[in-house]
Motif scaffolding. Structure first.
Motif, short mmCIF file in Angstrom:
data_model
loop_
_atom_site.label_atom_id
_atom_site.label_comp_id
_atom_site.label_asym_id
_atom_site.label_seq_id
_atom_site.Cartn_x
_atom_site.Cartn_y
_atom_site.Cartn_z
N LYS A 196 0.91 -1.30 0.02
CA LYS A 196 -0.13 -0.11 -0.09
C LYS A 196 0.87 1.24 -0.13
CE LYS A 196 -4.08 -2.04 -0.25
NZ LYS A 196 -4.69 -1.58 -1.38
N LEU A 197 1.97 1.08 0.78
CA LEU A 197 2.82 2.23 0.63
C LEU A 197 3.43 2.49 -0.93
CD1 LEU A 197 4.91 4.35 1.72
CD2 LEU A 197 6.19 2.73 2.54
N ALA A 198 3.56 1.58 -1.52
CA ALA A 198 4.23 1.55 -2.92
C ALA A 198 2.99 2.01 -4.01
CB ALA A 198 4.50 0.06 -3.49
N VAL A 199 1.96 1.67 -3.51
CA VAL A 199 0.63 2.14 -4.47
C VAL A 199 0.66 3.55 -4.38
CG1 VAL A 199 -1.77 2.14 -4.25
CG2 VAL A 199 -0.72 0.12 -4.04
N ILE A 200 0.89 4.13 -3.09
CA ILE A 200 0.59 5.59 -2.97
C ILE A 200 1.71 6.39 -3.52
CG2 ILE A 200 0.48 7.32 -1.04
CD1 ILE A 200 -0.79 5.32 0.60
N MET A 201 3.24 5.97 -3.40
CA MET A 201 4.10 6.44 -3.90
C MET A 201 3.90 6.43 -5.32
SD MET A 201 6.89 4.98 -1.50
CE MET A 201 8.54 5.97 -2.21
N TRP A 202 3.76 5.53 -5.94
CA TRP A 202 3.52 5.20 -7.52
C TRP A 202 2.57 6.39 -7.91
CZ3 TRP A 202 -0.14 3.49 -11.21
CH2 TRP A 202 0.66 3.05 -12.26
N MET A 203 1.55 6.51 -7.18
CA MET A 203 0.56 7.21 -7.58
C MET A 203 0.96 8.81 -7.70
SD MET A 203 -1.62 10.02 -5.79
CE MET A 203 -1.54 9.56 -4.11
N TYR A 204 1.79 9.01 -6.75
CA TYR A 204 2.29 10.62 -6.84
C TYR A 204 3.17 10.59 -8.05
CZ TYR A 204 1.08 11.65 -2.04
OH TYR A 204 0.08 11.74 -0.85
N VAL A 222 -6.02 9.20 -7.77
CA VAL A 222 -6.11 9.43 -6.67
C VAL A 222 -5.84 8.04 -5.90
CG1 VAL A 222 -7.91 11.50 -6.81
CG2 VAL A 222 -8.48 9.01 -6.66
N ALA A 223 -5.30 8.13 -4.76
CA ALA A 223 -5.54 6.98 -3.68
C ALA A 223 -5.95 7.14 -2.53
CB ALA A 223 -3.76 6.50 -3.21
N ILE A 224 -7.12 6.38 -2.29
CA ILE A 224 -7.98 6.36 -1.23
C ILE A 224 -7.84 5.43 -0.12
CG2 ILE A 224 -10.03 5.32 -2.58
CD1 ILE A 224 -12.12 6.61 -0.92
N ASN A 225 -7.85 6.02 1.36
CA ASN A 225 -7.73 5.03 2.21
C ASN A 225 -9.35 5.12 2.53
OD1 ASN A 225 -8.13 3.94 4.65
ND2 ASN A 225 -7.27 5.57 5.92
N PRO A 226 -9.94 3.72 2.30
CA PRO A 226 -11.58 3.66 2.23
C PRO A 226 -11.87 3.67 3.73
CG PRO A 226 -10.48 1.40 1.53
CD PRO A 226 -9.28 2.54 1.59
N GLY A 227 -11.12 3.50 4.62
CA GLY A 227 -11.56 3.15 6.07
C GLY A 227 -11.13 1.97 6.53
N ASN A 228 -11.41 1.71 7.80
CA ASN A 228 -11.39 0.30 8.31
C ASN A 228 -12.85 -0.40 8.21
OD1 ASN A 228 -8.70 0.28 9.20
ND2 ASN A 228 -9.21 1.79 10.93
N LEU A 229 -12.89 -1.33 7.43
CA LEU A 229 -14.00 -1.82 6.86
C LEU A 229 -14.54 -2.89 7.93
CD1 LEU A 229 -13.81 -1.58 3.16
CD2 LEU A 229 -14.29 0.15 4.78
N SER A 230 -15.47 -2.82 8.78
CA SER A 230 -15.85 -3.77 10.06
C SER A 230 -16.31 -5.08 9.41
CB SER A 230 -16.80 -3.13 10.83
OG SER A 230 -18.09 -2.95 10.32
N ASP A 231 -17.11 -5.14 8.11
CA ASP A 231 -17.58 -6.15 7.77
C ASP A 231 -16.90 -6.78 6.18
OD1 ASP A 231 -18.28 -3.97 6.10
OD2 ASP A 231 -20.37 -4.45 5.79
N SER A 232 -15.56 -6.35 6.27
CA SER A 232 -14.98 -6.80 4.98
C SER A 232 -14.55 -8.19 5.00
CB SER A 232 -13.61 -5.87 4.98
OG SER A 232 -12.97 -6.50 3.80
N ARG A 233 -14.66 -8.92 3.80
CA ARG A 233 -14.53 -10.23 3.89
C ARG A 233 -12.81 -10.42 4.13
NH1 ARG A 233 -17.19 -10.77 -0.89
NH2 ARG A 233 -15.24 -11.24 -2.04
#
Length: 334
Positions: A196-204, A222-233
């Protein structure tokens, strides 16, 4: 009006409600939805098909795409590009790089390409897909949405044991050294965080190149932190049994209380709506950069290291075997 929105990992817990939102509110767009297993036997793909069936007039196509196989990514990109050129698909309006992988309960895995599976699925395959398809956006531009995470920031990941960092030797990202014995949870989450660090750096880096390219400058990333998803699989897939138990019996039921401490705690459906609105340029139109939910935000200090961004940009193209001849970007990738 209209265009094609390409969505990877389209049968995930975030993507299925995102597709519902897309088909409800952006019905003039064509949804190109990729999944690893398009079979009816796959329970999650069946949920995706059931969702689509609620919109009999929707323009949708479910395609197979295995991001752990770079040759499949290149073949898929070539097919989509040809379909757009031939008029079988409208030009791209958005690419949503939603698919992900992690393994917190087993040993590290290499793909057939010889790369760490987490890093390849989360970053490399999407980098190849985006670079190969930049030339297929319409004249009005469009948006690329990458999925980030607060886990990229040292100290913010709830499962963090080893802080995320881009090593001096970048090869360690694709072929990390293994502990003996392996700390599956700690190292698995480290690989996820680093991806995820690489994703964000590559986005810039991508945004700098897009802004400097007169033919592609209307495309924003854009790179979005979608949040902490309580019901994520994700909390129940390739995770220790205790984490799956906590997800079902503690995190999801107590979400309203947990949100008091963590404002980003929410459902996958809520995140899916935000991702689609960003993708369609309804939210923060024309903006670039890092977002937490729908708020423009600062990413970690490490992610803003421009020299490391450049190194990662060049190395990513090398790893996925994309050259100047394979992308519409007028910039050296070597």
């Amino acid at each position: 009006m209209g265009g094609t929105i390409l969505f990877t990992g389209a049968n995930s817990s975030l993507a299925i409600p995102a597709v519902r939102h897309l088909l409800t509110n952006y019905s003039d767009y064509t949804a190109l939805l990729t999944v690893r297993n398009p079979s009816e036997a796959d329970v999650n793909t069946k949920k995706l098909r059931d969702t689509i069936s609620l919109f009999p007039n929707a323009k949708t196509s479910i395609r197979q795409l295995d991001l752990s196989d770079l040759s499949a990514v290149h073949d898929f990109s070539s097919t989509v590009a040809a379909e757009i050129v031939d008029g079988k698909l409208p030009p791209l309006a958005s690419i949503v790089c939603n698919a992900y992988y992690w393994n917190l309960s087993g040993n590290a895995e290499l793909t057939k390409d010889g790369y760490d599976k987490t890093f390849q699925v989360n970053h490399l395959a999407h980098a190849a897909l985006v670079l190969r398809l930049l030339g297929q956006f319409g004249s009005e531009g469009g948006r690329i949405v990458l999925l980030g995470s607060d886990a990229h920031w040292p100290g913010k990941g709830s499962l963090e044991k080893y802080p995320p960092a881009i090593p001096i030797d970048l090869e360690l990202l694709v072929k990390p050294v293994q502990d003996k014995p392996t700390d599956n949870l700690g190292r698995g989450f480290e690989k996820y965080s680093n991806s995820k660090l690489a994703v964000i750096m590559w986005m810039y880096a991508l945004n700098r190149h897009l802004e400097n390219d007169t033919t592609l400058s209307k495309i924003t990333a854009v790179a979005i932190n979608p949040g902490n998803l309580s019901d994520s699989r994700a909390l129940r897939t390739n995770t220790p049994q205790m984490l799956a138990y906590m997800s079902k019996f503690i995190i999801s039921p107590l979400r309203p209380l947990l949100r008091l401490k963590d404002p980003t705690m929410r459902t996958a459906a809520e995140a899916g709506i935000d991702v689609v609105d960003l993708a369609m340029n309804k939210a923060s139109p024309g903006e670039r950069g890092y977002f937490t939910l729908l708020k423009k935000d600062s990413s970690s200090p490490d992610s803003n290291d421009e020299e490391k961004q450049k190194e990662l940009w060049i190395k990513s193209a090398e790893w996925v075997k994309v050259t100047n001849d394979d992308t519409a970007l007028k910039v050296a990738l070597e």
